[in-house]
Design a protein around this motif. Sequence first.
Motif, mmCIF file in Angstrom:
data_model
loop_
_atom_site.group_PDB
_atom_site.id
_atom_site.type_symbol
_atom_site.label_atom_id
_atom_site.label_comp_id
_atom_site.label_asym_id
_atom_site.label_seq_id
_atom_site.Cartn_x
_atom_site.Cartn_y
_atom_site.Cartn_z
ATOM 1 N N HIS A 82 0.814 -1.224 0.000
ATOM 2 C CA HIS A 82 0.000 0.000 0.000
ATOM 3 C C HIS A 82 0.846 1.272 0.000
ATOM 4 C CE1 HIS A 82 -4.057 -1.614 0.005
ATOM 5 N NE2 HIS A 82 -3.602 -2.578 0.781
ATOM 6 N N HIS A 84 3.081 1.935 -1.959
ATOM 7 C CA HIS A 84 3.392 2.250 -3.354
ATOM 8 C C HIS A 84 2.161 2.327 -4.237
ATOM 9 C CE1 HIS A 84 7.679 2.047 -2.639
ATOM 10 N NE2 HIS A 84 7.413 1.032 -1.836
ATOM 11 N N GLY A 85 0.996 2.284 -3.632
ATOM 12 C CA GLY A 85 -0.251 2.443 -4.389
ATOM 13 C C GLY A 85 -0.334 1.505 -5.576
ATOM 14 N N GLY A 86 -0.654 2.066 -6.737
ATOM 15 C CA GLY A 86 -0.861 1.276 -7.939
ATOM 16 C C GLY A 86 0.385 1.020 -8.761
ATOM 17 N N ALA A 91 5.540 -1.678 -5.704
ATOM 18 C CA ALA A 91 4.834 -2.340 -4.602
ATOM 19 C C ALA A 91 5.314 -3.780 -4.443
ATOM 20 C CB ALA A 91 3.325 -2.302 -4.848
ATOM 21 N N TRP A 145 -4.927 -5.622 -1.975
ATOM 22 C CA TRP A 145 -4.169 -4.477 -2.486
ATOM 23 C C TRP A 145 -4.548 -4.185 -3.932
ATOM 24 C CZ3 TRP A 145 -0.600 -5.404 -6.471
ATOM 25 C CH2 TRP A 145 0.061 -4.258 -6.935
ATOM 26 N N ALA A 148 -7.894 -2.541 -4.428
ATOM 27 C CA ALA A 148 -7.929 -1.145 -3.988
ATOM 28 C C ALA A 148 -7.103 -0.216 -4.873
ATOM 29 C CB ALA A 148 -7.433 -1.043 -2.543
ATOM 30 N N THR A 149 -6.016 -0.720 -5.470
ATOM 31 C CA THR A 149 -5.086 0.187 -6.143
ATOM 32 C C THR A 149 -4.975 -0.011 -7.656
ATOM 33 O OG1 THR A 149 -3.219 -1.271 -5.685
ATOM 34 C CG2 THR A 149 -3.694 0.455 -4.055
#
Length: 196
Positions: A82, A84-86, A91, A145, A148-149
């Motif tokens: 999370h 590093h997001g998308g 990530a 993850w 969500a991303t």
Amino acid sequence: MEPALSYRDANRARLRNTLVSAARELAVANGWDRVRMADVARAAGVSRQTVYNEFSTRGGLAEALAVREIDAFTAAVRARLHEHGGDVRAAGHAAILHTLREAAGNPLIKAILTGGPGDADELLPYLTTRSDLLLAAACAVIEEWAAATVPDTDPATTKLAGESIVRLTVSHIMLPTASPELTADALAEVFTRLMS
């Protein structure tokens, strides 16, 4: 919001945590094959029957210990993903590198992997033949993850990528062939391609 535990349930959770901590310390110090329920009871300051009441068998205690280690690893993986997001590669790299470094420095995993004949017979399968707990927990974190991303990624693709990268990472924990940094670079590339 989760409801608060009752006084009885909170005490039981503390007791289980104390017993698992005692078992972990003994396993690290002496090897799992030398850990007896009586030793755990003595280290925790309770009766041997209390340990049996909580876990029924030594195998039950081994599973509780494995679950706690898995929970700690997956919580850290969740945080790294999370952060590093998308950015799939970043990530994946962060999560894999953290896992490899933690495994290399984790005294319980070292004891499991470097034990002699008979050592950790009940714990080693949680990394190998009984890795379903580890695989399910780690894959669930990756799928959470991704949802969500990177929500446009097909869930079946995420599932395959997650399971594959978890298995490869565990394989490198069991039999490292390069530094954690080089391994994480290579596995992050594999993860990125699988997620594409």
